[in-house]
Design a protein around this motif. Sequence first.
Motif, PDB file in Angstrom:
ATOM      1  N   THR A   4       0.848  -1.188   0.000  1.00 24.20           N
ATOM      2  CA  THR A   4       0.000   0.000   0.000  1.00 24.20           C
ATOM      3  C   THR A   4       0.885   1.239   0.000  1.00 24.20           C
ATOM      4  O   THR A   4       2.063   1.196   0.374  1.00 24.20           O
ATOM      5  CB  THR A   4      -0.914   0.067   1.237  1.00 24.20           C
ATOM      6  OG1 THR A   4      -0.081   0.131   2.410  1.00 24.20           O
ATOM      7  CG2 THR A   4      -1.818  -1.143   1.337  1.00 24.20           C
ATOM      8  N   THR A   6       0.666   4.769   1.974  1.00 21.19           N
ATOM      9  CA  THR A   6      -0.045   5.383   3.088  1.00 21.19           C
ATOM     10  C   THR A   6       0.271   6.873   3.119  1.00 21.19           C
ATOM     11  O   THR A   6       1.424   7.277   2.940  1.00 21.19           O
ATOM     12  CB  THR A   6       0.375   4.746   4.420  1.00 21.19           C
ATOM     13  OG1 THR A   6      -0.008   3.368   4.422  1.00 21.19           O
ATOM     14  CG2 THR A   6      -0.291   5.441   5.594  1.00 21.19           C
ATOM     15  N   ARG A  34      -3.946   4.238   1.328  1.00 15.06           N
ATOM     16  CA  ARG A  34      -4.487   4.272   2.692  1.00 15.06           C
ATOM     17  C   ARG A  34      -4.388   5.696   3.229  1.00 15.06           C
ATOM     18  O   ARG A  34      -3.300   6.261   3.308  1.00 15.06           O
ATOM     19  CB  ARG A  34      -3.701   3.317   3.575  1.00 15.06           C
ATOM     20  CG  ARG A  34      -4.150   3.268   5.032  1.00 15.06           C
ATOM     21  CD  ARG A  34      -3.199   2.379   5.809  1.00 15.06           C
ATOM     22  NE  ARG A  34      -3.546   2.278   7.204  1.00 15.06           N
ATOM     23  CZ  ARG A  34      -2.720   1.826   8.142  1.00 15.06           C
ATOM     24  NH1 ARG A  34      -1.500   1.412   7.806  1.00 15.06           N
ATOM     25  NH2 ARG A  34      -3.101   1.752   9.401  1.00 15.06           N
ATOM     26  N   GLU A  80      -8.511   3.197   1.134  1.00 13.29           N
ATOM     27  CA  GLU A  80      -8.852   2.784   2.488  1.00 13.29           C
ATOM     28  C   GLU A  80      -8.672   3.990   3.411  1.00 13.29           C
ATOM     29  O   GLU A  80      -7.841   4.860   3.151  1.00 13.29           O
ATOM     30  CB  GLU A  80      -7.933   1.650   2.955  1.00 13.29           C
ATOM     31  CG  GLU A  80      -7.874   0.456   2.021  1.00 13.29           C
ATOM     32  CD  GLU A  80      -6.748  -0.499   2.360  1.00 13.29           C
ATOM     33  OE1 GLU A  80      -5.991  -0.208   3.326  1.00 13.29           O
ATOM     34  OE2 GLU A  80      -6.609  -1.516   1.668  1.00 13.29           O
ATOM     35  N   THR A  81      -9.444   4.059   4.490  1.00  6.84           N
ATOM     36  CA  THR A  81      -9.305   5.149   5.455  1.00  6.84           C
ATOM     37  C   THR A  81      -9.152   4.576   6.857  1.00  6.84           C
ATOM     38  O   THR A  81      -9.667   3.502   7.168  1.00  6.84           O
ATOM     39  CB  THR A  81     -10.520   6.098   5.425  1.00  6.84           C
ATOM     40  OG1 THR A  81     -11.697   5.386   5.834  1.00  6.84           O
ATOM     41  CG2 THR A  81     -10.722   6.675   4.035  1.00  6.84           C
ATOM     42  N   GLU A  82      -8.434   5.326   7.701  1.00  9.98           N
ATOM     43  CA  GLU A  82      -8.258   4.903   9.095  1.00  9.98           C
ATOM     44  C   GLU A  82      -8.119   6.133   9.980  1.00  9.98           C
ATOM     45  O   GLU A  82      -7.344   7.047   9.684  1.00  9.98           O
ATOM     46  CB  GLU A  82      -7.035   4.014   9.252  1.00  9.98           C
ATOM     47  CG  GLU A  82      -6.806   3.551  10.682  1.00  9.98           C
ATOM     48  CD  GLU A  82      -5.596   2.648  10.839  1.00  9.98           C
ATOM     49  OE1 GLU A  82      -5.211   2.362  11.990  1.00  9.98           O
ATOM     50  OE2 GLU A  82      -5.036   2.242   9.803  1.00  9.98           O
TER      51      GLU A  82
END
Length: 296
Positions: A4, A6, A34, A80-82
Motif C-alpha cells: 500500500t 499510506t 491508505r 482505504e481510510t483509518e
Amino acid sequence: MSHTVTVGLDGSRESLAAVDWAAEEALRRAVPLRLLHAWCGDGDPRTLLVDPVVARGWGERMLGVAERRLRRRHPALDVETEWSSNDAVEELCAAGDTAELLVLGSRGLSGLAGFLAGSVSLAVLARIRRPVVLVRPHNHRAPKADELAGAVDPEAEVVIGLDVSRPADEVLAFGFAAADRYGCGLRVLHAWAVPTICGPDMGGALPLLTTEVAQDARRALDEALAPWTDKYPDVPVVRECHQGRPAQDLAEASRDARLLVVGRRNRPGRIGPHIGAVTHAVIHHSLAPVAVVPHD
C-alpha cells in the motif's frame, strides 16, 4: 510489508497535496491508497478543550470527504481510510513501516502546525525504516493523462543525491525504480570537496590534488551506478560529479526535478535519531517532492 501507499492527512493544504501525490503514486504502483488521520489530545494544550468524540467525528468526516474526492478523480483507485486516537508520530511510523511508501505534507520553513518539516515530519523521518516522501502544495504538479498511462515525459527527471564514499543501494534502488515507473530520465548528483587539510600553502600541488579527487569521485560514482544501469537499461542516466556543496547543489537541481531522492543513515545520535545535515537542509529548501530513504 503490505503493498500500500499510506498518506498522513490532517486537513491542511499541505496534507491534501500529499494525498493527491500519493494517489497518483498508488496508481502507478497498482496498489491501494491508505488515508490515515491520527489525533491524540493528551499533553497538548491546544486540544485540552476538544471533546474526543467531536475530534473523531471531525476526523472521520475529513477522511470521508477526501475518499469521495479521490474516487471521483480516480475511479480505479482502491482507497482505504483509518482514524486513530494514538500519537501522530507513533501511528505514522507504525503505518509507514508496514507500507511500500509513506507520504506526508510539508510546509518547509514557513509552517506552524500539521505534518510539517520541523515537527511531526522530522520526528517520523528520524525514526522510520521505510521511505517517506514529503510534498508541499507549490511543488506538486498534477500529471497529464498520458503520463499516468506510462508515456515518457522528456522534461521531467528524478534526481538522486549520492555520497560515493558510502553509496547506499536502497537509495539507488528507489531512484532507479521511480524513474523507470515515471518513464523519465535520472540525474545522479555527487558534490565533493577538497580535503580540509589542504590550504593555500600547498601552492602548485593543490590543482593536482583537486584533479585526483575529482577522478576518484567519478570512478566511485561509475562503480556505484554500474549494477543499476545494467538492471534498468531503459532509464537514461546523467552523471554529475563536481566540486561543490551537496545541500545547495541538490536544492538547485530540485528546480527541474520530478522527485528528489536522498538517503538517511539508520544510526542514533547523542540525543536520539537524526536525519543528517544535508537531508535536513534539502527537505527544507527543495522545490520538488523529496523522498527520504533510510539505509544502514
